[in-house]
Scaffold this active site. Structure first.
Site, PDB file in Angstrom:
ATOM      1  N   CYS A  45       0.824  -1.218   0.000  1.00 29.29           N
ATOM      2  CA  CYS A  45       0.000   0.000   0.000  1.00 29.29           C
ATOM      3  C   CYS A  45       0.855   1.263   0.000  1.00 29.29           C
ATOM      4  CB  CYS A  45      -0.907   0.023   1.226  1.00 29.29           C
ATOM      5  SG  CYS A  45      -2.093  -1.321   1.268  1.00 29.29           S
ATOM      6  N   THR A  46       1.939   1.234   0.746  1.00 33.11           N
ATOM      7  CA  THR A  46       2.801   2.417   0.824  1.00 33.11           C
ATOM      8  C   THR A  46       3.404   2.729  -0.540  1.00 33.11           C
ATOM      9  OG1 THR A  46       3.275   1.901   3.139  1.00 33.11           O
ATOM     10  CG2 THR A  46       4.745   3.464   2.045  1.00 33.11           C
TER      11      THR A  46
END
Length: 219
Positions: A45-46
């Site tokens: 996600c990052t």
């Protein structure tokens, strides 16, 4: 029943790291992209949100707003953005929805199948799948993509799809496989040859139902 193409998205009031607002009011007259992610402070996600941040100028060029969503709190989103900006090397200026009650995730059908089982699941363990929703200025869903939690999204493809949708909407054309801006477009079968010549000028008839022409220049 999840949202289908051309459905009007629900006008939910959402809490984000940038305050609370109505989704319809936030979209306004713009195009919009809503993308979900399982949780804050997770590796895939990052990198994804970093990619979205790096494309800020590209979204702006296309008159498009972007917004993320997860079950974590607005406070966590603020903290997580520090990591996103470290990875991206640029500011993450888009809002992220704090969907702790799963209202957005359920309305957009972003939960995996097991989340709907009657086993007392809570927002903390109901991680969303990786979904992307492209929404038009009319507040209707134009395109959706869904990825499993272990595969990162290709935001170059999201950008390409957005270009195709905007081109199709503006010029009443379709786009062929692997189309990119500047490539030939397809004339809809509902347009006869005479009208096609008036509207597009010269075109190539590949098959009786497949006619290609130069992409109209944007105004």
């Amino acid at each position: 029943m999840g949202l289908r193409i051309n459905d009007t998205i629900p006008d939910l009031t959402v809490e984000t790291d940038q305050g609370s607002f109505s989704l319809h009011e936030w979209i306004g007259d713009s195009w919009a992209i809503l993308f979900s992610h399982p949780k804050d402070f997770t590796p895939v996600c990052t990198t994804e949100f970093g990619a979205v941040a790096q494309l800020a100028d590209e979204w702006d060029k296309r008159g498009t707003k972007v917004i993320g969503v997860s079950v974590d709190s607005a406070e966590d989103h603020v903290k997580w953005k520090g990591d996103i900006e470290q990875v991206a090397g640029t500011k993450a200026g888009f809002p992220i929805i704090a969907d702790d009650g799963l209202a957005v995730s359920k309305a957009f059908d972003m939960l995996p199948a097991e989340a709907y089982l009657p086993d007392g699941r809570t927002p903390a363990d109901s991680a969303t799948v990786r979904s992307v929703f492209i929404i038009g200025p009319d507040k209707q869903l134009k395109l959706s993509m869904t990825y499993p939690m272990n595969v990162g999204r290709n935001f170059a493809e999201v950008l390409r799809a957005l270009d195709g949708l905007q081109t199709a909407a503006k010029h009443n054309v379709a786009t062929p496989a692997n189309w990119n801006v500047g490539d030939d477009v397809i004339i809809p079968t509902a347009v006869n040859d005479d009208d096609a010549k008036k509207k597009f000028g010269e075109f190539e008839t590949v098959l009786p139902y497949l006619r290609k022409t130069k992409a109209p220049k944007s105004a």
